[in-house]
Design a protein around this motif. Structure first.
Motif, PDB file in Angstrom:
ATOM      1  N   LEU A 184      39.155  36.139  44.341  1.00 37.67           N
ATOM      2  CA  LEU A 184      39.458  35.401  44.487  1.00 37.67           C
ATOM      3  C   LEU A 184      38.980  35.173  42.344  1.00 37.67           C
ATOM      4  O   LEU A 184      40.186  34.992  41.530  1.00 37.67           O
ATOM      5  CB  LEU A 184      39.656  34.452  44.248  1.00 37.67           C
ATOM      6  N   GLY A 204      39.830  38.421  39.226  1.00 34.75           N
ATOM      7  CA  GLY A 204      40.191  39.434  38.575  1.00 34.75           C
ATOM      8  C   GLY A 204      38.912  40.284  38.317  1.00 34.75           C
ATOM      9  O   GLY A 204      38.584  41.281  38.238  1.00 34.75           O
ATOM     10  N   THR A 205      38.154  39.350  37.218  1.00 38.10           N
ATOM     11  CA  THR A 205      37.550  39.972  36.624  1.00 38.10           C
ATOM     12  C   THR A 205      36.072  40.825  37.020  1.00 38.10           C
ATOM     13  O   THR A 205      35.783  41.413  36.818  1.00 38.10           O
ATOM     14  CB  THR A 205      37.053  39.289  35.020  1.00 38.10           C
ATOM     15  N   TYR A 228      41.711  39.934  31.555  1.00 37.79           N
ATOM     16  CA  TYR A 228      41.630  39.452  32.414  1.00 37.79           C
ATOM     17  C   TYR A 228      40.478  38.221  32.439  1.00 37.79           C
ATOM     18  O   TYR A 228      40.560  37.220  33.204  1.00 37.79           O
ATOM     19  CB  TYR A 228      41.280  40.601  33.440  1.00 37.79           C
ATOM     20  N   ALA A 229      39.818  38.115  31.482  1.00 39.66           N
ATOM     21  CA  ALA A 229      38.428  37.570  31.489  1.00 39.66           C
ATOM     22  C   ALA A 229      38.750  36.210  30.971  1.00 39.66           C
ATOM     23  O   ALA A 229      40.440  35.855  29.706  1.00 39.66           O
ATOM     24  CB  ALA A 229      37.720  38.231  30.942  1.00 39.66           C
ATOM     25  N   GLU A 230      38.565  34.737  31.356  1.00 45.05           N
ATOM     26  CA  GLU A 230      38.707  34.247  30.796  1.00 45.05           C
ATOM     27  C   GLU A 230      37.794  33.705  29.369  1.00 45.05           C
ATOM     28  O   GLU A 230      37.001  34.805  29.025  1.00 45.05           O
ATOM     29  CB  GLU A 230      38.094  32.757  31.363  1.00 45.05           C
ATOM     30  N   GLY A 290      45.282  39.840  40.153  1.00 43.28           N
ATOM     31  CA  GLY A 290      45.043  38.780  40.436  1.00 43.28           C
ATOM     32  C   GLY A 290      45.090  37.956  38.564  1.00 43.28           C
ATOM     33  O   GLY A 290      44.448  37.082  38.667  1.00 43.28           O
ATOM     34  N   ALA A 291      45.004  38.374  38.100  1.00 37.70           N
ATOM     35  CA  ALA A 291      44.616  38.241  36.132  1.00 37.70           C
ATOM     36  C   ALA A 291      45.777  38.871  35.334  1.00 37.70           C
ATOM     37  O   ALA A 291      45.934  40.073  35.759  1.00 37.70           O
ATOM     38  CB  ALA A 291      43.438  38.358  35.930  1.00 37.70           C
TER      39      ALA A 291
END
Ligand code: HSE
Length: 412
Positions: free
Chosen positions: A153, A155-156, A183-185, A296-297
């Protein structure tokens, strides 16, 4: 013509504006109306944007504007997103969000407000980026008794694990690349420590099983503790390690729900889900297994899901759609130590043969796993299905051995 506002012009919000402009004609045809961005809320300036004249720093200009029928929230985080979304719904506006933190924490409450006011609150982009999963789960699979969901769930972390395993890239370099690619938060520890995947399995489980699962109820482990040795043992066993969010409905109605790195056999449909891709497996009593796969991202895949929700809301103005679940309750999610599964163990210190025999005496036959070049005082083995609580008891009887890794083995 329908006028909308976008709150937040970061990676996803700017993608939403871009897709709405680029595909305006096609989107208008699908929605049956032209969709016009009237306001964009952001504290920063964007003089180069083709929508530069629509920017505002004042939320009141959105919430008090009766011409704005739909508000897109792509700010992320709980503050001020929760307050803004709640106030938009209370003001009679339909809302679309990509904010998994918000939905995982407050989805039950916001869905209830939307239901009372005959509004739509949609959040397809909050799970799986561009992959259609919430609508199919709720609509296309509605005839099923869904009893299990398991997915890659985040992507990163999947990108980082793939780069480390297949390209020998260092953890920090792979993470920095994921950040550069959007991709990352904002705070990548939300990815690395499993909290992002936790929020997503909460949303999936809430929707599939009809009762809110809150992040604090879900045992969550990230990928930071994984080592090269674990990857080598996984290969020797015939599988791969993936960060999995899993929710399983027990016969008594409670859920097992956790996020952990797990060992997947190479034959698993999720084993070949690599890079930033997500894969979500749903098990239903009528359909059997169905797998959803895609990006996913990332800016445009996520924007694709947000804009689809906007189109859906335009088509259903004044007519409530489907999404709903009840409030959660204490005890609904079982203690993760009660969930039974085979476990891979890497033990260090002590006599490997004695360790294995000790565990077999307590748990039944174990399968040894041998990694090339492993230290002489290390032993890898796979236990029969066992709860963590029972395993902990068995481990207490082993002398001089410490547990370096323990990974659940997936049955999908
Ligand atoms: N940081 C998230 C991920 C973004 O890597 O999956 C999409 O939710």
């Amino acid at each position: 013509m329908i006028q909308i506002a976008i709150m937040g012009h970061g990676v996803v919000g700017s993608g939403v504006a871009e897709v709405l402009l680029k595909n305006a004609k096609n989107i208008a045809r699908k929605a049956g109306e032209e969709i016009v961005v009237k306001r964009i809320l952001d504290l920063r300036e964007f003089p180069e944007s083709p929508l530069a004249d629509r920017f505002t720093k004042d939320f009141e200009e959105i919430v008090s504007d009766p011409d704005i029928r739909i508000v897109v929230e792509t700010m992320g985080g709980l503050t001020p997103a929760y307050d803004y979304v709640r106030r938009c719904l209370l003001a009679g506006k339909n809302v679309v969000t990509s904010n998994k933190e918000l939905v995982a924490a407050r989805g039950d409450e916001l869905l209830a407000i939307a239901r009372e006011r005959n509004l739509n609150f949609l959040f397809e982009a909050s799970v799986g980026g561009g992959i259609p999963i919430l609508r199919p789960l709720d609509q296309c699979l509605a005839a099923n008794e869904v009893y299990e969901i398991a997915g890659i769930l985040n992507g990163t972390t999947n990108f980082v694990l793939t780069k480390m395993i297949h390209e020998g890239m260092a953890f920090e370099d792979a993470l920095a690349l994921a950040q550069r690619l959007g991709y990352a938060e904002r705070d990548p520890s939300a990815d690395v420590d499993g909290h992002d995947a936790c929020r997503k399995i909460c949303i999936l489980a809430s929707l599939a099983f009809g009762r809110h699962v809150y992040p604090q109820q879900v045992h969550t482990v990230g990928i930071a503790g994984l080592t090269r040795a674990d990857v080598q043992y996984a290969e020797a066993w015939g599988g791969v390690i993936k960060l999995i969010g899993q929710a399983h409905k027990r016969p008594d109605g409670r859920l097992d729900c956790f996020v952990e790195p797990m060992l997947l056999p190479r034959t698993s449909q999720l084993a070949e889900v690599n890079d930033v891709f997500n894969g979500i497996l749903v098990r239903g009593d009528a359909i059997g297994d169905v797998v959803f796969y895609g990006r996913g991202a990332g800016k445009l895949p996520t924007a694709s899901a947000v804009v689809a929700d906007v189109i859906d809301e335009v088509k259903h103005l004044g007519a409530r759609k489907y999404l709903f679940w009840e409030k959660g309750e204490e005890g609904y999610v079982a203690d993760y130590r009660e969930a039974e599964s085979p476990l891979f163990l890497r033990l260090r210190g002590g006599d490997p043969t004695a360790c294995r025999e000790g565990l077999e005496k307590a748990l039944g036959p174990c399968t040894p796993v041998t990694a090339v070049g492993a230290p002489a005082d290390e032993c890898g083995l796979v236990t029969p299905p066992v709860t963590q609580a029972r395993l902990d008891q068995a481990l207490r009887s082993l002398e001089g051995a410490s547990v370096e890794s323990r990974l659940r083995i997936a049955d999908f």
